[in-house]
Design a protein around this motif. Sequence first.
Motif, PDB file in Angstrom:
ATOM      1  N   ASP A  25      -4.114   7.670  -4.436  1.00 10.55           N
ATOM      2  CA  ASP A  25      -2.874   7.653  -3.670  1.00 10.55           C
ATOM      3  C   ASP A  25      -3.057   8.547  -2.447  1.00 10.55           C
ATOM      4  O   ASP A  25      -3.179   9.756  -2.570  1.00 10.55           O
ATOM      5  CB  ASP A  25      -1.734   8.180  -4.560  1.00 10.55           C
ATOM      6  N   THR A  41      -9.587  10.675   4.566  1.00  9.92           N
ATOM      7  CA  THR A  41      -8.519   9.872   5.171  1.00  9.92           C
ATOM      8  C   THR A  41      -9.059   9.059   6.347  1.00  9.92           C
ATOM      9  O   THR A  41      -8.792   7.859   6.460  1.00  9.92           O
ATOM     10  CB  THR A  41      -7.367  10.791   5.641  1.00  9.92           C
ATOM     11  N   TYR A 101     -11.678   6.190   5.348  1.00 13.47           N
ATOM     12  CA  TYR A 101     -11.106   4.953   4.820  1.00 13.47           C
ATOM     13  C   TYR A 101     -10.005   4.381   5.717  1.00 13.47           C
ATOM     14  O   TYR A 101      -9.265   3.490   5.305  1.00 13.47           O
ATOM     15  CB  TYR A 101     -10.638   5.163   3.371  1.00 13.47           C
ATOM     16  N   VAL A 125      -7.080   5.249   6.817  1.00 15.36           N
ATOM     17  CA  VAL A 125      -5.710   5.216   6.304  1.00 15.36           C
ATOM     18  C   VAL A 125      -4.757   5.425   7.481  1.00 15.36           C
ATOM     19  O   VAL A 125      -4.758   6.483   8.094  1.00 15.36           O
ATOM     20  CB  VAL A 125      -5.501   6.288   5.215  1.00 15.36           C
ATOM     21  N   THR A 137      -0.759   4.696   0.966  1.00 17.24           N
ATOM     22  CA  THR A 137      -1.815   3.711   0.786  1.00 17.24           C
ATOM     23  C   THR A 137      -2.464   4.006  -0.549  1.00 17.24           C
ATOM     24  O   THR A 137      -2.773   5.157  -0.852  1.00 17.24           O
ATOM     25  CB  THR A 137      -2.872   3.793   1.905  1.00 17.24           C
ATOM     26  N   GLY A 161      -5.742   3.213  -2.693  1.00 19.36           N
ATOM     27  CA  GLY A 161      -7.089   2.660  -2.650  1.00 19.36           C
ATOM     28  C   GLY A 161      -7.621   2.515  -4.058  1.00 19.36           C
ATOM     29  O   GLY A 161      -7.467   3.427  -4.869  1.00 19.36           O
ATOM     30  N   LEU A 206     -14.726   1.209  -2.492  1.00 17.73           N
ATOM     31  CA  LEU A 206     -13.352   0.763  -2.264  1.00 17.73           C
ATOM     32  C   LEU A 206     -13.325  -0.759  -2.384  1.00 17.73           C
ATOM     33  O   LEU A 206     -14.003  -1.461  -1.640  1.00 17.73           O
ATOM     34  CB  LEU A 206     -12.889   1.189  -0.867  1.00 17.73           C
ATOM     35  N   ASP A 251     -10.141  -2.510  -3.000  1.00 19.04           N
ATOM     36  CA  ASP A 251      -8.828  -3.043  -2.666  1.00 19.04           C
ATOM     37  C   ASP A 251      -7.969  -1.923  -2.094  1.00 19.04           C
ATOM     38  O   ASP A 251      -8.215  -0.747  -2.374  1.00 19.04           O
ATOM     39  CB  ASP A 251      -8.152  -3.615  -3.922  1.00 19.04           C
ATOM     40  N   LYS A 252      -6.981  -2.311  -1.284  1.00 21.05           N
ATOM     41  CA  LYS A 252      -6.041  -1.352  -0.699  1.00 21.05           C
ATOM     42  C   LYS A 252      -4.647  -1.941  -0.784  1.00 21.05           C
ATOM     43  O   LYS A 252      -4.455  -3.108  -0.438  1.00 21.05           O
ATOM     44  CB  LYS A 252      -6.379  -1.150   0.784  1.00 21.05           C
ATOM     45  N   VAL A 261      -0.640  -1.096   0.409  1.00 25.58           N
ATOM     46  CA  VAL A 261       0.098  -0.224   1.321  1.00 25.58           C
ATOM     47  C   VAL A 261       1.589  -0.341   1.057  1.00 25.58           C
ATOM     48  O   VAL A 261       2.113  -1.452   0.918  1.00 25.58           O
ATOM     49  CB  VAL A 261      -0.210  -0.577   2.794  1.00 25.58           C
TER      50      VAL A 261
END
Length: 108
Positions: free
Chosen positions: A25, A66, A69, A71, A76, A78, A85, A87-88, A90
């Motif tokens: 998170d 941060t 990736y 962000v 977000t 992850g 990584l 998937d993300k 939001v």
Amino acid sequence: MKPISVTDATFENEVYNSDKPVLVDFWAKWCGPCRMMAPVLEEFSEEYSDHIKVAKLDIDENPLITTQYRVMSIPTLGIFVNGKLVDKLVGFMPKEELANRLSKYINA
């Protein structure tokens, strides 16, 4: 098991080297939707701790990860599997939707 706090310094050990998928998170203290997401993630973490690790990274205190990736919006979430990584997600979402979106990683 409650979500753990991770930092730029502990990210590799806690996330990349985890033996199970990790939901990270990306949040900040000043973010309203992040505060709404916190109890959802606590419940989720308790319920699915056998299958997935939940970690929280304060974006203001940890600019390296941060930035790495990219962000841009918070919260977000992850999803990392085997240190990558995969998937993300939001924005805020209820626990049922979160569990549904993560089912392929939880039940793997």
